[in-house]
Design a protein around this motif. Sequence first.
Motif, PDB file in Angstrom:
ATOM      1  N   ASP A 220       0.836  -1.209   0.000  1.00 57.98           N
ATOM      2  CA  ASP A 220       0.000   0.000   0.000  1.00 57.98           C
ATOM      3  C   ASP A 220       0.867   1.253   0.000  1.00 57.98           C
ATOM      4  O   ASP A 220       0.568   2.239  -0.692  1.00 57.98           O
ATOM      5  N   LEU A 221       1.936   1.220   0.791  1.00 56.91           N
ATOM      6  CA  LEU A 221       2.861   2.360   0.816  1.00 56.91           C
ATOM      7  C   LEU A 221       3.524   2.548  -0.538  1.00 56.91           C
ATOM      8  O   LEU A 221       3.656   3.677  -1.038  1.00 56.91           O
ATOM      9  N   ALA A 222       3.930   1.431  -1.157  1.00 61.67           N
ATOM     10  CA  ALA A 222       4.563   1.499  -2.471  1.00 61.67           C
ATOM     11  C   ALA A 222       3.612   2.094  -3.499  1.00 61.67           C
ATOM     12  O   ALA A 222       4.011   2.914  -4.341  1.00 61.67           O
ATOM     13  N   LYS A 223       2.348   1.713  -3.438  1.00 58.57           N
ATOM     14  CA  LYS A 223       1.352   2.248  -4.371  1.00 58.57           C
ATOM     15  C   LYS A 223       1.212   3.756  -4.214  1.00 58.57           C
ATOM     16  O   LYS A 223       1.149   4.500  -5.199  1.00 58.57           O
ATOM     17  N   LEU A 224       1.175   4.224  -2.957  1.00 53.82           N
ATOM     18  CA  LEU A 224       1.079   5.660  -2.710  1.00 53.82           C
ATOM     19  C   LEU A 224       2.294   6.401  -3.256  1.00 53.82           C
ATOM     20  O   LEU A 224       2.169   7.482  -3.857  1.00 53.82           O
ATOM     21  N   LEU A 225       3.474   5.816  -3.065  1.00 55.54           N
ATOM     22  CA  LEU A 225       4.707   6.445  -3.536  1.00 55.54           C
ATOM     23  C   LEU A 225       4.729   6.537  -5.058  1.00 55.54           C
ATOM     24  O   LEU A 225       5.075   7.585  -5.626  1.00 55.54           O
ATOM     25  N   VAL A 226       4.335   5.454  -5.731  1.00 51.73           N
ATOM     26  CA  VAL A 226       4.320   5.438  -7.194  1.00 51.73           C
ATOM     27  C   VAL A 226       3.304   6.434  -7.728  1.00 51.73           C
ATOM     28  O   VAL A 226       3.572   7.175  -8.690  1.00 51.73           O
ATOM     29  N   GLU A 227       2.104   6.465  -7.114  1.00 50.77           N
ATOM     30  CA  GLU A 227       1.076   7.408  -7.570  1.00 50.77           C
ATOM     31  C   GLU A 227       1.526   8.846  -7.385  1.00 50.77           C
ATOM     32  O   GLU A 227       1.300   9.699  -8.264  1.00 50.77           O
ATOM     33  N   GLU A 228       2.179   9.138  -6.249  1.00 49.90           N
ATOM     34  CA  GLU A 228       2.675  10.505  -6.015  1.00 49.90           C
ATOM     35  C   GLU A 228       3.760  10.864  -7.020  1.00 49.90           C
ATOM     36  O   GLU A 228       3.804  11.989  -7.541  1.00 49.90           O
ATOM     37  N   GLN A 230       4.056   9.684 -10.051  1.00 46.60           N
ATOM     38  CA  GLN A 230       3.427   9.916 -11.350  1.00 46.60           C
ATOM     39  C   GLN A 230       2.745  11.282 -11.400  1.00 46.60           C
ATOM     40  O   GLN A 230       2.804  11.970 -12.421  1.00 46.60           O
ATOM     41  N   ARG A 231       2.113  11.676 -10.306  1.00 49.27           N
ATOM     42  CA  ARG A 231       1.469  12.999 -10.261  1.00 49.27           C
ATOM     43  C   ARG A 231       2.503  14.106 -10.402  1.00 49.27           C
ATOM     44  O   ARG A 231       2.275  15.109 -11.099  1.00 49.27           O
ATOM     45  N   ASN A 232       3.648  13.956  -9.741  1.00 47.85           N
ATOM     46  CA  ASN A 232       4.706  14.975  -9.825  1.00 47.85           C
ATOM     47  C   ASN A 232       5.237  15.087 -11.250  1.00 47.85           C
ATOM     48  O   ASN A 232       5.520  16.195 -11.751  1.00 47.85           O
ATOM     49  N   ARG A 233       5.397  13.935 -11.915  1.00 41.94           N
ATOM     50  CA  ARG A 233       5.887  13.960 -13.297  1.00 41.94           C
ATOM     51  C   ARG A 233       4.890  14.646 -14.216  1.00 41.94           C
ATOM     52  O   ARG A 233       5.289  15.447 -15.078  1.00 41.94           O
ATOM     53  N   GLU A 234       3.622  14.361 -14.026  1.00 41.47           N
ATOM     54  CA  GLU A 234       2.598  14.997 -14.863  1.00 41.47           C
ATOM     55  C   GLU A 234       2.530  16.497 -14.604  1.00 41.47           C
ATOM     56  O   GLU A 234       2.332  17.291 -15.537  1.00 41.47           O
ATOM     57  N   ALA A 235       2.707  16.882 -13.333  1.00 37.41           N
ATOM     58  CA  ALA A 235       2.693  18.305 -12.999  1.00 37.41           C
ATOM     59  C   ALA A 235       3.855  19.035 -13.646  1.00 37.41           C
ATOM     60  O   ALA A 235       3.715  20.166 -14.138  1.00 37.41           O
ATOM     61  N   LYS A 236       5.050  18.405 -13.686  1.00 40.55           N
ATOM     62  CA  LYS A 236       6.205  19.020 -14.315  1.00 40.55           C
ATOM     63  C   LYS A 236       5.977  19.197 -15.831  1.00 40.55           C
ATOM     64  O   LYS A 236       6.387  20.190 -16.418  1.00 40.55           O
ATOM     65  N   LYS A 237       5.352  18.169 -16.444  1.00 38.67           N
ATOM     66  CA  LYS A 237       5.089  18.253 -17.873  1.00 38.67           C
ATOM     67  C   LYS A 237       4.141  19.403 -18.178  1.00 38.67           C
ATOM     68  O   LYS A 237       4.319  20.147 -19.154  1.00 38.67           O
TER      69      LYS A 237
END
Length: 239
Positions: A220-228, A230-237
Amino acid sequence: MDMVTPVLARDLAVLGRVSEETSTESVLRGLTATLAGGVPGCAGGSAELWRGERMVVSASHSELIVLLDSEEKAGEGPSSEARATGRHVIVQDVLREPRWPSYTGMAVRCGVRAVLAMPIVIEHAVLVLGMYGVRPGVFAARNVPPLAEMLAEQVGVALANMWDYDEVRTDAAQMQEALAGRAIIDQAKGIIMKSSGCSAEAAFDELRRISQHHQVKVADLAKLLVEEHQRNREAKKEG
């Protein structure tokens, strides 16, 4: 009249075949329809699967569901007695049955005049089958043993096949979930390794430390980390 007919034997054998759509409910629905259509004198069938509390109930007609529920609430009737004693119970004529006054009235309102209740023990569970006639005297005691033997064998096979298949499906789902969890953990480890320059083993140790501290599962922690991430990468784009 013999209650074991070729039609009954054929339809019971079909119940043992399992597929993706097979469930306890579908097996019991098929069973009640088979009883109603294959047992001479039987106009309706019911099935109650018990393991402690009643697990599943099915009937060929809605009136029989009402009758079973009223019997359970009253705590008396042929199905209740069959389950409690482990013996077949035959009511040749509901109007002449003195044992269960509250049951008699409801049975008559449901159009039932004769009842055969049959308990079958299957893998730590009890299946109570009910057969109902609209005329009195349609279930002869001498014909019950061969019917009970066939039902115990065929129904036992049908439910055992379904439960085995369900166990395989559950195991497969759990394995798929475990593989998915492992994949997400590997992604999270990669993120940690890239950001901190540590080894894979150290990245997993860090995940485990944080999960223990926050009392969440590593996956569950890993899923949260991966989702965060991905959100950061999309925000940078977008920026």
